[in-house]
Design an enzyme around this catalytic site. Structure first.
Site, PDB file in Angstrom:
ATOM      1  N   ARG A  50       1.264  -1.024   0.348  1.00  0.00           N
ATOM      2  CA  ARG A  50      -0.060  -0.443  -0.336  1.00  0.00           C
ATOM      3  C   ARG A  50       0.776   0.966  -0.302  1.00  0.00           C
ATOM      4  O   ARG A  50       0.102   2.238  -0.349  1.00  0.00           O
ATOM      5  CB  ARG A  50      -1.052   0.228   1.615  1.00  0.00           C
ATOM      6  CG  ARG A  50      -1.845   0.383   0.614  1.00  0.00           C
ATOM      7  CD  ARG A  50      -3.015   0.945   2.113  1.00  0.00           C
ATOM      8  NE  ARG A  50      -2.716   0.748   2.959  1.00  0.00           N
ATOM      9  CZ  ARG A  50      -2.783   0.888   5.061  1.00  0.00           C
ATOM     10  NH1 ARG A  50      -4.377  -0.155   4.710  1.00  0.00           N
ATOM     11  NH2 ARG A  50      -3.129   0.388   5.759  1.00  0.00           N
ATOM     12  N   ARG A  98       9.384  28.517  -0.213  1.00  0.00           N
ATOM     13  CA  ARG A  98       8.446  27.513  -0.476  1.00  0.00           C
ATOM     14  C   ARG A  98       7.443  28.024  -1.424  1.00  0.00           C
ATOM     15  O   ARG A  98       7.570  28.713  -1.873  1.00  0.00           O
ATOM     16  CB  ARG A  98       7.798  28.633   1.246  1.00  0.00           C
ATOM     17  CG  ARG A  98       5.887  27.972   0.792  1.00  0.00           C
ATOM     18  CD  ARG A  98       4.735  28.277   1.419  1.00  0.00           C
ATOM     19  NE  ARG A  98       3.593  28.400   1.661  1.00  0.00           N
ATOM     20  CZ  ARG A  98       3.014  28.979   0.344  1.00  0.00           C
ATOM     21  NH1 ARG A  98       3.339  29.469  -0.194  1.00  0.00           N
ATOM     22  NH2 ARG A  98       0.989  28.285   0.971  1.00  0.00           N
ATOM     23  N   HIS A 100       4.390  25.151  -4.280  1.00  0.00           N
ATOM     24  CA  HIS A 100       3.704  24.617  -4.594  1.00  0.00           C
ATOM     25  C   HIS A 100       4.330  23.761  -5.636  1.00  0.00           C
ATOM     26  O   HIS A 100       4.428  22.489  -4.776  1.00  0.00           O
ATOM     27  CB  HIS A 100       2.524  24.769  -5.004  1.00  0.00           C
ATOM     28  CG  HIS A 100       1.202  25.483  -3.822  1.00  0.00           C
ATOM     29  ND1 HIS A 100      -0.390  25.336  -4.070  1.00  0.00           N
ATOM     30  CD2 HIS A 100       1.665  25.963  -2.586  1.00  0.00           C
ATOM     31  CE1 HIS A 100      -1.078  25.710  -3.689  1.00  0.00           C
ATOM     32  NE2 HIS A 100       0.101  26.842  -2.577  1.00  0.00           N
ATOM     33  N   LYS A 145      -9.022  28.116   3.860  1.00  0.00           N
ATOM     34  CA  LYS A 145      -7.680  28.153   3.768  1.00  0.00           C
ATOM     35  C   LYS A 145      -6.566  26.567   4.245  1.00  0.00           C
ATOM     36  O   LYS A 145      -5.482  27.470   4.922  1.00  0.00           O
ATOM     37  CB  LYS A 145      -7.352  29.726   3.263  1.00  0.00           C
ATOM     38  CG  LYS A 145      -6.020  29.740   2.715  1.00  0.00           C
ATOM     39  CD  LYS A 145      -6.428  30.645   1.977  1.00  0.00           C
ATOM     40  CE  LYS A 145      -4.868  31.772   0.901  1.00  0.00           C
ATOM     41  NZ  LYS A 145      -4.530  31.064  -0.103  1.00  0.00           N
TER      42      LYS A 145
HETATM   43  N1  PMP Z   1      -7.790  29.250  -4.533  1.00  0.00           N
HETATM   44  C1  PMP Z   1      -6.391  28.727  -4.269  1.00  0.00           C
HETATM   45  C2  PMP Z   1      -7.521  27.444  -3.544  1.00  0.00           C
HETATM   46  C3  PMP Z   1      -5.607  29.831  -3.984  1.00  0.00           C
HETATM   47  O1  PMP Z   1      -4.439  28.785  -3.077  1.00  0.00           O
HETATM   48  C4  PMP Z   1      -5.632  31.164  -3.943  1.00  0.00           C
HETATM   49  C5  PMP Z   1      -4.249  31.803  -3.167  1.00  0.00           C
HETATM   50  N2  PMP Z   1      -4.323  31.603  -2.211  1.00  0.00           N
HETATM   51  C6  PMP Z   1      -6.703  31.817  -4.495  1.00  0.00           C
HETATM   52  C7  PMP Z   1      -8.019  30.915  -5.500  1.00  0.00           C
HETATM   53  C8  PMP Z   1      -6.715  32.847  -4.950  1.00  0.00           C
HETATM   54  O2  PMP Z   1      -7.161  33.716  -3.623  1.00  0.00           O
HETATM   55  P1  PMP Z   1      -6.348  35.485  -2.984  1.00  0.00           P
HETATM   56  O3  PMP Z   1      -6.925  36.452  -4.372  1.00  0.00           O
HETATM   57  O4  PMP Z   1      -6.760  35.943  -1.589  1.00  0.00           O
HETATM   58  O5  PMP Z   1      -4.606  35.776  -3.149  1.00  0.00           O
END
Ligand code: PMP
Length: 288
Positions: A50, A98, A100, A145
């Site tokens: 797994r 940092r 993604h 978030k």
């Molecule tokens: N959607 C997602 C999934 C995000 O991670 C972000 C970035 N924070 C946004 C939208 C845009 O949000 P904001 O304008 O508050 O940065």
């Protein structure tokens, strides 16, 4: 209890990982937990299998699943017990700064926790417990978030493979949002963006609202509505908004240029209005 971190065994209170570990930052990691009785891991082969599948799905490389067996042995020897629970977590590794999308050369962080547990002989009857029933909302609340971003990371990796900078996510045949942004399409002088609650809550982006405010001030028609991937591909213009990019014009979708090909007139108008408002400080407190 003892903790193994990248080959070193330490006391729980001394066990440390970097705040830049992607497991901590994004939940970009996988885990297993095996119960040992008399030194034998229950279903050990299945756990290793797994783990192999989880590592393959997440594309976390650099850890051999069979090494889980060696880590368990080592922890149990140090604990001087044959009855234990051994938790294993493999993260994609530490990445500074940092971001993604993971760098290609990361070394996974390997963390294991060994805890002595009851022997089989002492377990004469099953334990008795109470339960509650709760809605299954796992990975549903994208309006929050939260840092559970494994799927965002995987989508970003897929986008980067196509030389794209942002994946636009799709659910039930409609676009929801970018993996770190909100999406807009422009058709004529109508500005369209997905509604916040359908088919699932999305992040109410601060810059999404600022862009809507700017578009409204410009007298543009606004629609918060369902948008399909085809409508994005066929749009006159499209853009994303986010705190890090403010507004970025989309040039191509899945490798094909969208109609305008360059920055569209409406996109430019909204961008300029946004910049003007930021400069004036009027967009710091969005209208409700
Ligand atoms: N959607 C997602 C999934 C995000 O991670 C972000 C970035 N924070 C946004 C939208 C845009 O949000 P904001 O304008 O508050 O940065």
């Amino acid at each position: 209890m003892l903790v193994w971190i990248n080959g070193t065994i330490s006391q729980p209170e001394d066990a440390r990982i970097s705040v830049f570990d992607r497991g901590f930052m994004y939940g970009d990691s996988v885990y297993e937990a095996v119960r040992f009785f008399d030194g034998v891991g229950v279903g050990m082969d299945q756990h290793v299998q797994r783990l192999r599948r989880s590592l393959a799905y997440t594309k976390i490389t650099g850890f051999k699943p069979d090494d889980y067996r060696i880590i368990c042995r080592s922890l149990m020897e140090s604990l001087q017990t044959e009855d234990a629970m051994v938790y294993l977590q493999v993260t994609r590794g530490v990445q500074i700064p940092r971001r993604h999308c993971p760098d290609s050369n990361l070394t996974p962080s390997v963390i294991a926790v060994g805890s002595p547990a009851a022997s089989l002989e002492s377990m004469t009857q099953p334990m008795q417990i109470s339960v509650t029933v709760e809605p299954d909302l796992r990975r549903m609340h994208c309006d929050v978030k939260a840092t559970n971003l494994l799927e965002n990371v995987l989508a970003t990796m897929a986008a980067e493979q196509m030389q794209a900078q942002e994946p636009i996510l799709q659910l039930d045949g409609v676009l929801t949002e970018g993996s770190s942004s909100n999406i807009f399409v422009v058709q004529g002088t109508t500005v369209r963006t997905p509604q916040l609650n359908h088919p699932r809550p999305i992040l109410p982006g601060i810059n999404r609202q600022l862009a809507l405010d700017a578009a409204q001030a410009l007298g543009l028609r606004i629609e918060e509505t369902s948008i399909s991937a085809k409508e994005l591909r066929d749009a006159d213009e499209a853009f994303i908004t986010s705190s890090s990019r403010v507004l970025a014009s989309i040039q191509a979708v899945d490798g094909r240029s969208i109609r305008s090909g360059s920055i569209g007139a409406v996109t430019l108008q909204i961008h300029d209005e946004l910049v003007r408002r930021i400069r004036a400080g009027s967009s710091i407190t969005p209208q409700t």
